[in-house]
Write an enzyme that holds these catalytic residues in place. Structure first.
Site, PDB file in Angstrom:
ATOM      1  N   GLY A  13      89.537  85.859  45.405  1.00 41.19           N
ATOM      2  CA  GLY A  13      88.763  86.585  44.397  1.00 41.19           C
ATOM      3  C   GLY A  13      88.182  85.663  43.344  1.00 41.19           C
ATOM      4  CB  THR A  99      98.377  92.294  37.415  1.00 39.77           C
ATOM      5  OG1 THR A  99      98.375  91.242  38.383  1.00 39.77           O
ATOM      6  CG2 THR A  99      97.918  93.588  38.056  1.00 39.77           C
ATOM      7  CG  HIS A 155      86.076  94.209  30.550  1.00 39.15           C
ATOM      8  ND1 HIS A 155      86.624  94.875  29.468  1.00 39.15           N
ATOM      9  CD2 HIS A 155      86.728  93.028  30.631  1.00 39.15           C
ATOM     10  CE1 HIS A 155      87.576  94.121  28.929  1.00 39.15           C
ATOM     11  NE2 HIS A 155      87.649  92.999  29.618  1.00 39.15           N
ATOM     12  CE  LYS A 159      89.359  95.713  32.489  1.00 40.25           C
ATOM     13  NZ  LYS A 159      90.340  94.946  33.277  1.00 40.25           N
ATOM     14  CB  THR A 166      92.346  92.718  26.504  1.00 42.43           C
ATOM     15  OG1 THR A 166      92.488  91.801  27.589  1.00 42.43           O
ATOM     16  CG2 THR A 166      92.246  91.949  25.196  1.00 42.43           C
TER      17      THR A 166
END
Length: 269
Positions: A13, A99, A155, A159, A166
């Site tokens: 990834g 993660t 983001h 996502k 966060t």
């Protein structure tokens, strides 16, 4: 001391490839393995080639147990199910967990695994973000409920979880500063006629689009004034560097569940 040998999970990834590149650039670290999902079409491909470094002789594998057994630790920016599965093999090792989106049950399983492994887990591995979380806690402690707390995040369009890990990290930091229970005071979505804002709640807003790496604002909105703490990520390499700093710090620590605040010595803020 010999180089710390690390396995990268999710090596095919975007974040995995960034980690492989960062390991190659970091003194004291060496890539020991590259793990991918058993259904990935990238299995067998050279990890260095995928990361733009040229061949390094380490092929992507689905044999998690064997890869981790030959390493000192694993760096894991994957998905919750994979993180829990990896934790079953990390006893006696370092496990860096970036993660996000873990359920309460998955969080509990990672915590249980930390009885035998050194696990550093954070919703964001960026050094700047973790400093901002400490500042959020301090500002929330200083300002009373007349200052509403709102957390904004944006983001990229790929996502899969919202609010971001966060943003939730900032929310928990604010709740700690205020001495309130985060789960009971988090307002994670508004739509329609919601009524007036509940005093003391912590609000969230999430945007998705384009290729935005990550943007977060913690807003303290009070009577006639507003304080904003802002962090903008411009390159995934900042997360990789933070994760590798955590790995080097974790080497030699006692088994347990740690955060980036521990790594950076921010516990007193």
């Amino acid at each position: 001391m010999s180089d710390m040998r690390l396995v990268v999970a999710g090596a095919g990834g975007r974040m995995g490839r960034t980690l492989i590149k960062a390991i190659a650039e970091t003194p004291g670290l060496a890539l020991a393995g590259a793990i991918e999902d058993g259904k990935s079409p990238l299995l067998g491909q050279d990890a260095g080639q995928l990361a733009g470094l040229g061949n390094n002789g380490i092929a992507l594998t689905a044999d998690t147990k064997d890869a981790i057994a030959r390493a000192d630790g694993v760096v894991d920016f994957t998905v919750p199910k994979a993180t829990v599965a990896l934790a079953a093999f990390t006893a006696g090792k370092v496990h860096i967990v970036g993660t996000t989106g873990l359920s309460a049950d998955e969080e509990a399983r990672v915590k249980e695994a930390a009885k035998g492994a050194v696990i550093v887990k954070s919703g964001n591995m960026s050094l700047g973000v973790n400093l901002l979380a400490a500042l959020t806690r301090r500002v929330a402690k200083t300002l009373g409920e007349e200052f509403d707390i709102e957390i904004f995040e944006m983001h990229h369009n790929r996502k899969i979880d919202a609010p971001s890990g966060t943003a939730l990290m900032f929310g928990r930091a604010a709740a700690e500063g205020r001495g309130i229970e985060f789960g009971a005071r988090a307002d994670r979505g508004r739509d329609g006629e919601t009524g007036a804002r509940t005093i003391g709640n912590i609000g969230f807003a999430s945007l998705r689009g384009g290729t935005v790496v990550g943007e977060h604002s913690v807003i303290f909105a009070g009577p006639a004034e507003r304080i904003e703490l802002v962090h903008r990520a411009e390159d995934r390499m900042i997360f990789a560097r933070g994760a590798l700093k955590a790995a080097l710090w974790a080497r030699g620590q006692k088994p347990g569940l740690y955060s980036m605040a521990d790594v950076l010595g921010l516990g007193d803020m």
